[in-house]
Design an enzyme around this catalytic site. Structure first.
Site, PDB file in Angstrom:
ATOM      1  N   HIS A  54      45.224  31.228 -20.657  1.00 56.32           N
ATOM      2  CA  HIS A  54      44.638  30.447 -21.751  1.00 56.32           C
ATOM      3  C   HIS A  54      43.428  29.656 -21.247  1.00 56.32           C
ATOM      4  CE1 HIS A  54      49.028  30.521 -23.075  1.00 56.32           C
ATOM      5  NE2 HIS A  54      48.420  31.064 -24.108  1.00 56.32           N
ATOM      6  N   MET A  64      49.598  36.983 -16.494  1.00 58.42           N
ATOM      7  CA  MET A  64      50.177  35.703 -16.924  1.00 58.42           C
ATOM      8  C   MET A  64      50.557  35.771 -18.393  1.00 58.42           C
ATOM      9  SD  MET A  64      48.230  32.712 -14.990  1.00 58.42           S
ATOM     10  CE  MET A  64      48.044  32.769 -13.207  1.00 58.42           C
TER      11      MET A  64
END
Ligand code: AMP
Length: 283
Positions: free
Chosen positions: A38, A185
């Site tokens: 992110h 991830m």
């Protein structure tokens, strides 16, 4: 100072004011439980745009009835700290009741590409994604929105949405961020047991091996698919949902590896359903 905005009207007012000042707004939509994947999108937004908005909303419309909506990891306090220290201008935290009030009836359907890959194994998923993304675009009114290539099909679906509905928004795709051992991830990596975490490595490893095999001259998509399946199924507790060797834009499959190929896969390991992909350019 990072502002936290929960009201849709306030978010629209903020956005109007920033745009009136002639500034460019960047938006990164997320479901929270933030990690370096992110952050790479958010940092790109901070670099490219004058003001950066990050939304956190676990969108019920994109979860199927038997999926992990209730148990999806929520780490709001830690997320706020991360966003503050990164230099985000606004954290937009809309309420479910405001985004989907009683009587909500409008959904966005993207045809064609959503029949493949995750769209096939998660009916309704992209309808939910496209709907929330369009709503967030209308509320935040960004010039650029940032999405990860980790969710390659999602990125393609959103590009189609923007093109077909004439949205005046630039979509910036960002490369997959991986752990040092290669695992992509994901907030859902938290579901993995110690053993599952080891098995999960097989996803990125199989993709890398497939790339070498293609670079060495293998041209059969079936052989590549089977080799990937074998590498993953060798590991404890893995259950392949799909492995596709396909066109990166329309996801159609062919017998022969084309000059530019997407290998995308989804694998269940315990409670986690993990996805990963790799683009391979043939020499
Ligand atoms: P999510 O919170 O999982 O809905 O993800 C929000 C955004 O972050 C999406 O655009 C994802 O594609 C992106 N993202 C998630 N994980 C990664 C990653 N490992 N690398 C790059 N982008 C990611």
């Amino acid at each position: 100072m990072m502002e936290i905005i929960t009201s849709i009207e306030e978010m629209k007012t903020w956005s109007r004011r920033i745009r009136d000042e002639g500034k460019v707004i960047g938006l990164t939509p997320t479901m929270g439980c933030l990690h370096e994947g992110h952050l790479s999108l958010i940092k790109a937004s901070i670099t490219e745009c004058d003001s950066t908005v990050v939304s956190i909303f676990v969108n019920p419309a994109q979860f199927g009835p038997d999926e992990d909506l209730e148990s999806y990891p929520r780490t709001l306090e830690a997320d706020k700290e991360i966003l503050r220290s990164t230099g985000v201008d606004v954290l937009f935290l809309p309420a479910k009741e405001d985004l989907y009030p009683d009587g909500f009836k409008s959904f966005v359907e993207i045809e064609g590409k959503t029949n493949y890959l995750c769209g096939k194994s998660r009916p309704g998923f992209f309808r939910g994604v496209a709907t929330i993304v369009l709503k967030l675009f209308n509320i935040v009114n960004p010039r650029t929105a940032f999405f990860g290539e980790k969710d390659w099909q999602q990125l393609e679906v959103i590009r189609t949405l923007v093109r077909d509905l004439n949205l005046d928004i630039k979509i910036a795709g960002q490369p997959i961020v991986r752990e040092s051992d290669g695992l992509a991830m994901s907030s859902r990596n938290r579901y993995l047991s110690e053993e599952g975490r080891l098995s999960a490595l097989s996803l990125s490893q199989a993709l890398k091996t497939a790339q070498s095999r293609i670079e060495q001259g293998e041209r059969s998509t079936e052989i590549i698919r089977n080799e990937i399946r074998q590498m993953i199924e060798q590991k404890n507790g893995t259950e392949v949902d799909y492995i596709s060797v396909c066109d990166p834009e329309d996801f159609s499959e062919s017998e022969q590896i084309r000059s530019r190929t997407l290998i995308a896969l989804a694998v269940r390991i315990g409670k986690a359903r993990l996805i990963d992909n790799r683009i391979i350019e043939r020499a």
